[in-house]
Design a protein around this motif. Structure first.
Motif, PDB file in Angstrom:
ATOM      1  N   ASP A   1      14.578  56.981  -8.457  1.00 56.56           N
ATOM      2  CA  ASP A   1      15.561  55.916  -8.244  1.00 56.56           C
ATOM      3  C   ASP A   1      16.739  56.417  -7.409  1.00 56.56           C
ATOM      4  O   ASP A   1      17.262  55.697  -6.551  1.00 56.56           O
ATOM      5  CB  ASP A   1      16.067  55.386  -9.591  1.00 56.56           C
ATOM      6  CG  ASP A   1      15.016  54.585 -10.350  1.00 56.56           C
ATOM      7  OD1 ASP A   1      14.015  54.182  -9.723  1.00 56.56           O
ATOM      8  OD2 ASP A   1      15.195  54.383 -11.566  1.00 56.56           O
TER       9      ASP A   1
ATOM     10  N   ARG B   1      15.614  56.644  -3.802  1.00 55.07           N
ATOM     11  CA  ARG B   1      15.526  55.296  -3.217  1.00 55.07           C
ATOM     12  C   ARG B   1      16.913  54.725  -2.947  1.00 55.07           C
ATOM     13  O   ARG B   1      17.158  54.103  -1.901  1.00 55.07           O
ATOM     14  CB  ARG B   1      14.731  54.381  -4.147  1.00 55.07           C
ATOM     15  CG  ARG B   1      13.223  54.522  -4.011  1.00 55.07           C
ATOM     16  CD  ARG B   1      12.492  53.424  -4.755  1.00 55.07           C
ATOM     17  NE  ARG B   1      12.602  53.607  -6.190  1.00 55.07           N
ATOM     18  CZ  ARG B   1      11.680  54.247  -6.930  1.00 55.07           C
ATOM     19  NH1 ARG B   1      10.612  54.762  -6.334  1.00 55.07           N
ATOM     20  NH2 ARG B   1      11.828  54.383  -8.230  1.00 55.07           N
ATOM     21  N   ALA B   2      17.835  54.947  -3.889  1.00 56.20           N
ATOM     22  CA  ALA B   2      19.198  54.454  -3.692  1.00 56.20           C
ATOM     23  C   ALA B   2      19.855  55.128  -2.495  1.00 56.20           C
ATOM     24  O   ALA B   2      20.662  54.514  -1.789  1.00 56.20           O
ATOM     25  CB  ALA B   2      20.027  54.677  -4.956  1.00 56.20           C
ATOM     26  N   SER B   3      19.514  56.395  -2.258  1.00 54.41           N
ATOM     27  CA  SER B   3      20.037  57.085  -1.078  1.00 54.41           C
ATOM     28  C   SER B   3      19.586  56.378   0.194  1.00 54.41           C
ATOM     29  O   SER B   3      20.373  56.183   1.124  1.00 54.41           O
ATOM     30  CB  SER B   3      19.558  58.539  -1.054  1.00 54.41           C
ATOM     31  OG  SER B   3      20.082  59.264  -2.128  1.00 54.41           O
ATOM     32  N   ALA B   4      18.308  55.996   0.225  1.00 51.65           N
ATOM     33  CA  ALA B   4      17.792  55.306   1.410  1.00 51.65           C
ATOM     34  C   ALA B   4      18.374  53.896   1.519  1.00 51.65           C
ATOM     35  O   ALA B   4      18.823  53.476   2.591  1.00 51.65           O
ATOM     36  CB  ALA B   4      16.272  55.252   1.348  1.00 51.65           C
ATOM     37  N   ASP B   5      18.374  53.176   0.416  1.00 51.17           N
ATOM     38  CA  ASP B   5      18.867  51.796   0.443  1.00 51.17           C
ATOM     39  C   ASP B   5      20.344  51.736   0.829  1.00 51.17           C
ATOM     40  O   ASP B   5      20.786  50.790   1.496  1.00 51.17           O
ATOM     41  CB  ASP B   5      18.661  51.132  -0.914  1.00 51.17           C
ATOM     42  CG  ASP B   5      17.188  50.931  -1.259  1.00 51.17           C
ATOM     43  OD1 ASP B   5      16.352  51.003  -0.332  1.00 51.17           O
ATOM     44  OD2 ASP B   5      16.876  50.722  -2.446  1.00 51.17           O
ATOM     45  N   GLY B   6      21.098  52.738   0.414  1.00 49.72           N
ATOM     46  CA  GLY B   6      22.522  52.757   0.711  1.00 49.72           C
ATOM     47  C   GLY B   6      22.892  53.563   1.928  1.00 49.72           C
ATOM     48  O   GLY B   6      24.087  53.783   2.183  1.00 49.72           O
ATOM     49  N   SER B   7      21.878  54.006   2.692  1.00 51.66           N
ATOM     50  CA  SER B   7      22.106  54.840   3.885  1.00 51.66           C
ATOM     51  C   SER B   7      22.982  56.050   3.556  1.00 51.66           C
ATOM     52  O   SER B   7      23.896  56.401   4.311  1.00 51.66           O
ATOM     53  CB  SER B   7      22.745  54.004   5.005  1.00 51.66           C
ATOM     54  OG  SER B   7      21.864  52.994   5.442  1.00 51.66           O
ATOM     55  N   ARG B   8      22.685  56.697   2.422  1.00 50.24           N
ATOM     56  CA  ARG B   8      23.466  57.859   1.989  1.00 50.24           C
ATOM     57  C   ARG B   8      22.888  59.140   2.595  1.00 50.24           C
ATOM     58  O   ARG B   8      22.478  60.069   1.904  1.00 50.24           O
ATOM     59  CB  ARG B   8      23.479  57.934   0.461  1.00 50.24           C
ATOM     60  CG  ARG B   8      24.179  56.739  -0.172  1.00 50.24           C
ATOM     61  CD  ARG B   8      24.021  56.711  -1.678  1.00 50.24           C
ATOM     62  NE  ARG B   8      24.676  55.522  -2.231  1.00 50.24           N
ATOM     63  CZ  ARG B   8      24.523  55.099  -3.493  1.00 50.24           C
ATOM     64  NH1 ARG B   8      23.739  55.788  -4.318  1.00 50.24           N
ATOM     65  NH2 ARG B   8      25.138  54.011  -3.913  1.00 50.24           N
TER      66      ARG B   8
END
Length: 388
Positions: free
Chosen positions: A50, A53-60
């Motif tokens: 998770d 995925r959050a890194s990708a979704d948030g462009s982190r």
């Protein structure tokens, strides 16, 4: 009952593209089994997935901000406090891409220029090659045996320091023998180090991976003197299977070293991956249940290895790590045993000679595979021995 990891077949792992399973070729019409690189085959924890995925979704994917470093440091400290009884100051937990980066920085910034490095062997392979890249002499200190256990040779370490060495590389739990050193043995090491005014680089990357009655003890906690001469390195990469995410931790244990790291550690920290830091934070904070599940599964693999009939091989079942040591000198082979078992059994293991002279004739076997894959690997090894 079957475990979900049991479905991880060799064919599935070969299709996945990891280095561990990328060795080309086959043996006697069968594909090769990857059992050399120190990574696990098991799918990562949901909390870690998770976070990625959050890194990708948030462009982190930008440069690493201080706030996320602080979050990781706090999560790491809390985990170590709960698991090992030592919660380092989060301000002294700093990011690095991996343990080897921490080692390189330690040699460059915390040892006497030109001083030699002591390494108990057999050892993690890069520790034998990196010192020369840094212009340092490496002094191999073969481990001794006490019954069936590998132990540190304190007299040899003492002689090495007397000869001018300035740093001891300590790996605990030990790679590749799987030994979990006890507090009294580590305290004795600290006494020798302190007597010579030397330093210790303590690689504790496998700290969460211990079994049975074995318990990891951070080296700095075993002696009042140890915090003053130690640089500790760790990572979530081994225990939670995250090596490709490039995020480890250097743990300083005294104010002078922390200040010196602040002045010199920029380049060592700079390559740390932002998604790796976020994933490591999630691992330490939210994936302890997954770790416990993996430890229970590995216990089954350890028991399977302990019960295996491998004539001519002296098997050291690890107390920590998921790496077993197989001493094949009793087979009398005219070639490195890893070469023989790759060709005749199709099981790819790390050759002991790569772990130092003390490892010649041995092999490192990775147990972090599925039960069925381990069964196949041990059956192949046994058949190859019987066909000699």
């Amino acid at each position: 009952m079957p475990h979900r990891f049991d479905a991880l077949t060799a064919e599935h792992m070969r299709a996945g593209g990891s280095w561990k399973w990328s060795t080309p070729g086959e043996s006697h019409g069968r594909g090769l089994i990857g059992a050399f690189v120190a990574e696990m085959d098991y799918p990562v924890a949901d909390a870690v997935a998770d976070a990625v995925r959050a890194s990708a979704d948030g462009s982190r994917f930008g440069y690493l901000p201080d706030g996320w470093v602080a979050d990781m440091a706090a999560a790491c400290s809390a985990f170590w406090g709960d698991r090992f009884g030592w919660a380092p100051d989060p301000a002294w937990v700093r990011p690095v891409p991996d343990v080897l980066t921490a080692f390189t920085a330690t040699v460059r910034h915390f040892t006497r220029p030109g001083s030699a490095i002591l390494l108990p062997t057999p050892a993690y392979m890069p520790f034998l090659t990196v010192p020369a890249m840094l212009g340092r002499e490496l002094v191999q200190v073969p481990m001794a045996r006490s019954g069936e256990r590998f132990v540190l040779d304190l007299d040899a370490i003492d002689r090495g320091f007397a000869g001018g060495a300035g740093l001891l590389v300590l790996t605990t739990p030990h790679n590749p023998t799987g030994r979990v050193f006890d507090a009294s043995e580590l305290a004795a090491v600290a006494e020798v180090v302190e007597r010579h005014g030397a330093r210790v680089f303590s690689d504790e990357i496998h700290a969460p991976l211990t079994f049975g009655d074995a318990r990891h003890r951070p080296y700095v906690t075993t002696s009042g003197a140890a915090p003053g001469h130690t640089i500790t390195a760790t990572s979530a990469s081994k225990a939670w299977n995250l090596p490709g995410l490039k995020a480890g931790q250097v743990v300083l244990s005294n104010a002078a070293d922390a200040a010196h790291w602040t002045a010199t550690g920029y380049l060592a920290e700079h390559g740390t991956a932002t998604p790796g830091v976020l994933a490591s934070t999630a691992a330490y904070r939210d994936a302890r249940g997954w770790l416990d599940e993996v430890l229970a599964y590995l216990e089954g693999n350890r028991a399977h290895l302990a019960a295996a009939d491998l004539p001519g091989i002296d098997v050291t079942v690890p107390d920590g790590t998921y790496l077993a040591w197989l001493d094949a000198r009793g087979l009398g082979l005219a070639e490195p045993p890893s070469a023989f078992f790759t060709r005749e059994a199709g099981v790819v293991m790390t050759d002991g000679a790569a772990c130092g002279e003390a490892g010649r004739g041995g092999m490192r076997l990775n147990l972090a595979v599925s039960h069925p894959v381990l069964t196949d690997a041990l059956d192949r090894i046994r058949s190859a021995i019987r066909s000699m």
